[in-house]
Motif scaffolding. Structure first.
Motif, short mmCIF file in Angstrom:
data_model
loop_
_atom_site.label_atom_id
_atom_site.label_comp_id
_atom_site.label_asym_id
_atom_site.label_seq_id
_atom_site.Cartn_x
_atom_site.Cartn_y
_atom_site.Cartn_z
N LYS A 103 35.31 -6.17 38.78
CA LYS A 103 34.34 -6.09 37.70
C LYS A 103 32.92 -6.01 38.25
O LYS A 103 32.08 -5.30 37.71
N TYR B 99 32.30 -2.51 39.33
CA TYR B 99 32.07 -1.70 38.14
C TYR B 99 30.62 -1.82 37.70
O TYR B 99 29.96 -0.84 37.38
N GLU B 100 30.13 -3.06 37.71
CA GLU B 100 28.76 -3.28 37.27
C GLU B 100 27.77 -2.64 38.24
O GLU B 100 26.76 -2.08 37.84
N ARG C 37 28.29 0.00 40.16
CA ARG C 37 28.30 1.45 39.98
C ARG C 37 27.67 1.86 38.65
O ARG C 37 26.97 2.87 38.56
N ALA C 38 27.90 1.05 37.60
CA ALA C 38 27.32 1.37 36.29
C ALA C 38 25.80 1.35 36.37
O ALA C 38 25.12 2.24 35.86
N ALA D 190 24.60 4.41 38.25
CA ALA D 190 24.84 5.71 37.60
C ALA D 190 24.01 5.87 36.34
O ALA D 190 23.58 6.97 36.01
N ASN D 191 23.78 4.79 35.61
CA ASN D 191 23.06 4.90 34.34
C ASN D 191 22.52 3.52 33.94
O ASN D 191 23.17 2.77 33.25
N ALA E 268 20.34 2.54 31.81
CA ALA E 268 20.20 2.27 30.37
C ALA E 268 21.55 1.85 29.79
O ALA E 268 21.62 0.90 29.00
N ALA E 269 22.61 2.55 30.20
CA ALA E 269 23.94 2.20 29.71
C ALA E 269 24.35 0.82 30.23
O ALA E 269 25.01 0.06 29.53
N VAL F 168 22.38 -1.73 30.85
CA VAL F 168 21.69 -2.75 30.06
C VAL F 168 22.36 -2.88 28.70
O VAL F 168 22.58 -3.99 28.20
N TYR F 169 22.71 -1.76 28.10
CA TYR F 169 23.42 -1.77 26.82
C TYR F 169 24.71 -2.59 26.95
O TYR F 169 25.10 -3.32 26.04
N ALA F 170 25.36 -2.47 28.10
CA ALA F 170 26.65 -3.14 28.31
C ALA F 170 26.48 -4.62 28.66
O ALA F 170 27.47 -5.31 28.88
N GLY F 171 25.25 -5.08 28.74
CA GLY F 171 25.04 -6.49 29.04
C GLY F 171 25.03 -6.79 30.53
O GLY F 171 25.18 -7.93 30.93
N ILE F 172 24.88 -5.74 31.35
CA ILE F 172 24.79 -5.94 32.79
C ILE F 172 23.33 -6.22 33.12
O ILE F 172 22.45 -5.46 32.70
N ILE G 280 19.75 -6.53 23.17
CA ILE G 280 19.18 -5.79 24.29
C ILE G 280 17.72 -6.19 24.49
O ILE G 280 17.24 -6.30 25.62
N PRO H 61 23.26 -8.85 25.60
CA PRO H 61 24.31 -8.11 24.89
C PRO H 61 25.70 -8.67 25.16
O PRO H 61 26.57 -8.62 24.30
N ARG H 62 25.91 -9.21 26.35
CA ARG H 62 27.25 -9.69 26.68
C ARG H 62 27.63 -10.89 25.81
O ARG H 62 28.73 -10.96 25.27
N ARG I 9 28.19 -9.76 22.20
CA ARG I 9 29.53 -9.18 22.03
C ARG I 9 30.58 -10.28 21.94
O ARG I 9 31.48 -10.22 21.11
N HIS J 116 22.78 8.73 26.69
CA HIS J 116 21.88 7.93 27.50
C HIS J 116 22.41 6.53 27.70
O HIS J 116 22.18 5.90 28.72
N ARG J 117 23.15 6.02 26.72
CA ARG J 117 23.51 4.62 26.74
C ARG J 117 24.97 4.34 26.49
O ARG J 117 25.53 3.38 27.01
N ILE K 109 28.83 6.48 30.54
CA ILE K 109 28.26 6.86 31.83
C ILE K 109 28.88 8.18 32.23
O ILE K 109 30.08 8.26 32.50
N PHE L 101 31.20 8.59 35.20
CA PHE L 101 32.44 7.80 35.21
C PHE L 101 33.53 8.57 34.48
O PHE L 101 33.25 9.35 33.59
N GLY M 222 30.79 -2.47 28.65
CA GLY M 222 30.37 -3.59 27.81
C GLY M 222 31.50 -4.58 27.57
O GLY M 222 31.27 -5.73 27.23
N PHE N 123 37.87 -11.81 38.90
CA PHE N 123 36.92 -10.77 39.32
C PHE N 123 37.57 -9.39 39.37
O PHE N 123 36.91 -8.39 39.50
#
Lengths: 366, 505
Positions: A227, A230-231, A233-234, A237-238, A240-241, A243-247, B306, B327-328, B331, B344-345, B348, B351, B360, B371
């Motif tokens: 995990k 994943y975070e 690489r996320a 790669a992006n 903004a995405a 941050v949206y995902a809570g990373i 966010i 956000p985590r 959720r 954009h959001r 990805i 991926f 998310g 992990f």
């Protein structure tokens, strides 16, 4: 359906383009050899033979490659998080202080405990030296490229000072520590002689080569099977995405830098514990920067990095053989050839790509 | 009269996005022509084609009746077109004079060009009410004056036609008024002005003609005298004929989300969400209508964790989640979020679909213990989601960016609905999505409501809001202007969207 521009098949990107780059680099090197008045085909042959024509050559090749795998992986992990860690050189250099401190300070311990401890200390010191720029980037926005470059200089001075005033035994002329006898990693040759009574060609190759394979596998597992990976690489790669995902970018930046530094921190295991057996000046010798080229060429993937590191190992070993055999082509000349490879594989990575793409689509269109 | 500029059949695609669809436009010389439309309607793309930044896939540009090819911005400048960008293209440490000369120095020595420019600046200042101190450092000037420098730059290069891209976005009302006076003078002196904006009032205040763009097309061109804010608002948002959504009456239950006096200020201290209060109950869809850029995006970001609210509360099932700002955690409380901007959001691009389908939610223990991230489980999960939501092609290993807009959106909606949320917040669920997918996405959202879940829907498509929502809130300039039932007329909602509210909530 016609593929849109910039979408070449995978094998072109990973195979063909690096091959073209390498060919061009070697062609330009050949031209320089001609200007010096030597035969480029002969020079190339000497390099190749010197690196892969004997067991000794292979030993050296793999020894060089081991170090480049460590620095290449270090660059790759940071790169996946969107960070350009130029500081592998300094992190690897600082790590030597960790390895030597434990190796010398705890030498009363038996080697099966002492060596792992020295390796951990080495990694911890490399991680620490990457952690500071990581925190500065994450919390203060100081650009990682600038800070890691600066930390290379700081490390160069600091380690020099420490060796001179802390590690150097009284009365010793050479600027180096006393011998690390406890955390002594035997070379392949010594292992063969001691345990199997076999004589093999002399080379600095040692157990670290397995560590490089383990590290490559561990990086692959981390990035693509956890995990955290994943975070990382996320975020790369992006953002903004992510941050949206809570990373949390700040957290991931710091963690990625720490892992990156720890990988660079494996360099002294090969160079200090495995070969020099004492803390010496400047033992990293630019391997941190070669790691950038290795990571770029290996597309930041562990398998690619293993292959790219071996190519650079070949250039290093073949290059030394060449400078022995042809005095006109001196050590500086070999550095020029290595530089050209780095230039074409790294900095001009995509120079021929539009041309290849145009040709490719022309052929495919028919 | 020959148009100053004529665009004929301009077409431009960026991958799967059709940014300009067969756009034709004629700009009369010596007039101010407004181009209005929402963000993403294709205005800026069109002007970038005219200014040589992009090349149209097909179509023709004529200047004073003559077909021309504009390959770069220098071509455009040579043809007498000047552009004032939304984000200024100025060298801040340089003086006004140096900036004006930049790019037309005309020789190795800067002296003669500067002397000539100084004389020219004096003339321009007198002619057009464009006074700026030529020796001031640009970076030290207020924004309004920096913009004036941009206009001077264009005029200095002999622009006959001036394009202004959202020029008032950065200006105070006073500065905007001054800009309009300058534009008026320019027109009176025979220059042609193209004004790109999404603000209706500016169009009414200053233009002679107005073209409305929507989804890459010019949907109407009017003489400004013969139209009004209402008609333009309707044209902008569109009365896109949607299939009637099959939906029974709602049976709202207890309150799930309560937003109380929520304010969010941006870095400049401007309240983008201004004292907003409302609630969403179980089993209902609450729609938020409004012209884009009126605070809806910022509101969604705050609710999703966010960004943190500047003041006020976001109470979700009795807990203030606003203070979490994460956000985590939000959720984990049972809130799912389909973001407005999927490219954009929402996923990805590099991926594969399986990895984007856990964005998310990648912490879930069902995807791997501790992990670990179990690749097989990730792929299996994506496969079921793709089957259930009819994502095509149903290939979890295909790169996310290779899916069409509609299928990308289905992938995201699948991911969020799959989490079985108590509240789903959705931004622009059908923007850039094909008709078939729109119908399907609507059906799934209503199904969620019928299961007794709460939905907060933000859309700039008025039809979507009207057909989906059980209650409609209208946002304007960061505030909720009012609440209406689903039966509210377009006219009524349009007025609220234009900021004409009888009962500000």
């Amino acid at each position: 359906m016609m593929q849109s521009r910039g979408e070449l098949p995978h094998w072109v990107d990973v195979g063909l383009i690096p091959l073209i780059n390498l060919t061009v680099a070697l062609a330009v090197s050949g031209l320089i050899v001609i200007i010096i008045g030597e035969n480029p085909v002969e020079a190339m042959w000497i390099m190749l033979k010197g690196a892969v024509g004997s067991l000794k050559g292979w030993g050296y090749l793999l020894y060089y490659a081991t170090t480049f795998v460590f620095t290449g992986l270090a660059v790759a992990v940071a790169f996946h998080a969107g960070l350009f860690n130029i500081g592998g050189e300094g992190q690897a250099y600082m790590a030597g202080v960790g390895a030597a401190t434990v190796g010398l300070g705890l030498e009363f311990l038996p080697w099966p405990i002492l060596i792992p401890l020295a390796i951990l200390a080495s990694m911890a010191m490399g991680a620490f030296w990457a952690w500071i720029p990581g925190v500065l980037q994450a919390k203060r926005g100081s650009h990682i490229v600038i800070t890691t470059i600066m930390f290379n200089f700081i490390a160069a001075s600091l380690v020099g000072y420490l060796i001179n005033y802390w590690f150097r035994p009284v009365g010793k002329m050479a600027v180096e520590s006393r011998e690390i006898t406890g955390a002594y990693i035997m070379s392949a040759r010594e292992v063969a002689r001691e345990f199997f009574g076999v004589r093999i060609a002399s080379s600095p190759l040692n157990f670290s080569v397995f560590l490089a394979l383990i590290a490559a596998w561990a990086v692959w597992y981390l990035l693509w099977r956890t995990k955290l990976g994943y975070e990382i690489r996320a975020l790369g790669a992006n953002p903004a995405a992510a941050v949206y995902a809570g990373i949390r970018p700040d957290r991931i930046i710091i963690i990625a830098m720490v892992i990156s530094g720890a990988l660079a921190g494996l360099v002294p295991v090969n160079e200090i514990l495995g070969v020099q057996h004492r803390l010496v000046l400047g033992y990293v010798g630019g391997a941190g920067f070669v790691g950038i080229a290795v990571a770029l060429m290996g597309r930041s993937h562990p398998v690619g990095i293993l292959l790219a590191a071996m190519l650079f190992g070949l250039l290093y070993q073949g290059g030394s053989e060449l400078s022995f055999a042809k005095p006109e082509i001196n050590r500086d000349m070999v550095v020029v050839i290595q530089g050209l490879v780095i230039l074409f594989m790294g900095a001009l990575e995509y120079a021929f790509r539009p041309w290849v793409a145009a040709l490719f689509f022309k052929v495919e269109g028919k | 009269m020959t148009p100053a500029i004529e665009l004929i059949g301009i077409d431009k695609r960026f991958g799967s996005v059709h940014a300009n669809k067969d756009v034709s436009l004629a700009i009369a010389p010596g007039s101010i022509h407004g181009i209005i439309g929402e963000n993403g309607a294709g205005k800026s793309t069109l002007m970038s084609i005219l200014f040589g930044f992009y090349h149209a896939d097909s179509g023709e540009i004529r200047i004073k009746g003559k077909p021309v090819r504009i390959r770069s911005s220098s071509d455009a400048i040579a043809l007498g077109i000047g552009m004032v960008h939304q984000h200024f293209m100025l060298v801040e440490p340089f003086t006004v004079l140096e900036n004006v000369v930049l790019g037309s120095e005309g020789g190795a020595l800067i002296g003669p060009a500067l002397a000539k420019a100084r004389a020219e600046l004096v003339r321009l200042a007198n002619d057009y009410e464009l006074e700026v101190d030529p020796d001031a450092i640009v970076g030290e000037l207020p924004v309004g004056l920096q913009q004036r420098v941009e206009i001077l730059k264009a005029l200095f290069r002999g622009a006959e036609t001036l394009i202004l891209d959202e020029p008032t976005g950065v200006l105070t009302p006073d500065e905007a008024d001054h800009l309009f006076r300058i534009l008026g003078t320019l027109r009176d002196q025979g220059k042609t002005v193209i004004l790109i904006t999404h603000k209706l009032r500016e169009i009414i205040a200053i233009t002679d003609h107005v073209s409305v763009m929507r989804r890459g097309e010019v949907v109407a061109t009017r003489e400004t005298m013969q139209t009004d804010v209402m008609e333009l608002a309707e044209l902008m948002v569109g009365r896109h004929v949607l299939m009637r959504v099959e939906k029974g009456p709602s049976t709202p239950g207890e309150t799930v989300l309560e937003v109380k006096n929520l304010t969010w200020k941006d870095r400049k201290g401007i309240a983008r969400v201004d004292n907003v209060s409302f609630s969403v109950r179980k089993g209902e869809i609450v729609g938020i209508a409004g012209v884009s850029g009126n605070g809806q995006s910022e509101l969604l970001d705050v609710i999703a964790g966010i960004t943190r609210p500047t003041s006020g509360q976001v109470i979700f099932e009795g807990k203030d989640i606003g203070i979490l700002g994460d956000p985590r955690h939000v959720r984990a409380e049972g809130l799912a979020h389909v973001p407005e901007d999927r490219q954009h959001r929402g996923l990805i691009g590099s991926f594969d679909a399986a990895e984007s389908a856990i964005l998310g939610w990648h912490h879930l223990e069902s995807l791997g213990k501790g992990f670990r991230l179990d690749r097989d489980k990730v792929i299996a999960r994506a496969r079921t989601e793709m089957d259930e939501f009819d994502v095509r092609p149903p290939d979890p290993l295909l790169k996310s960016s290779k899916f069409s807009g509609g299928n990308q959106q289905k992938l995201i909606i699948a991911r969020e609905i799959r989490s079985n949320p108590d509240l789903l917040i959705v931004g622009q669920p059908t923007r850039g999505v094909d008709i078939g997918a729109i119908e399907y996405i609507h059906k799934r959202i209503i199904q969620l409501r019928d299961e007794g879940k709460a939905v907060l829907l933000v859309s700039v498509e008025l039809d979507e809001i009207r057909s989906m929502s059980d209650r409609i809130l209208v946002m304007f300039a960061g505030r909720v202007m009012g609440e209406r039932g689903p039966g509210a007329s377009e006219r009524e909602l349009g007025l609220l969207m234009a900021g004409v509210g009888q009962d500000a909530a």
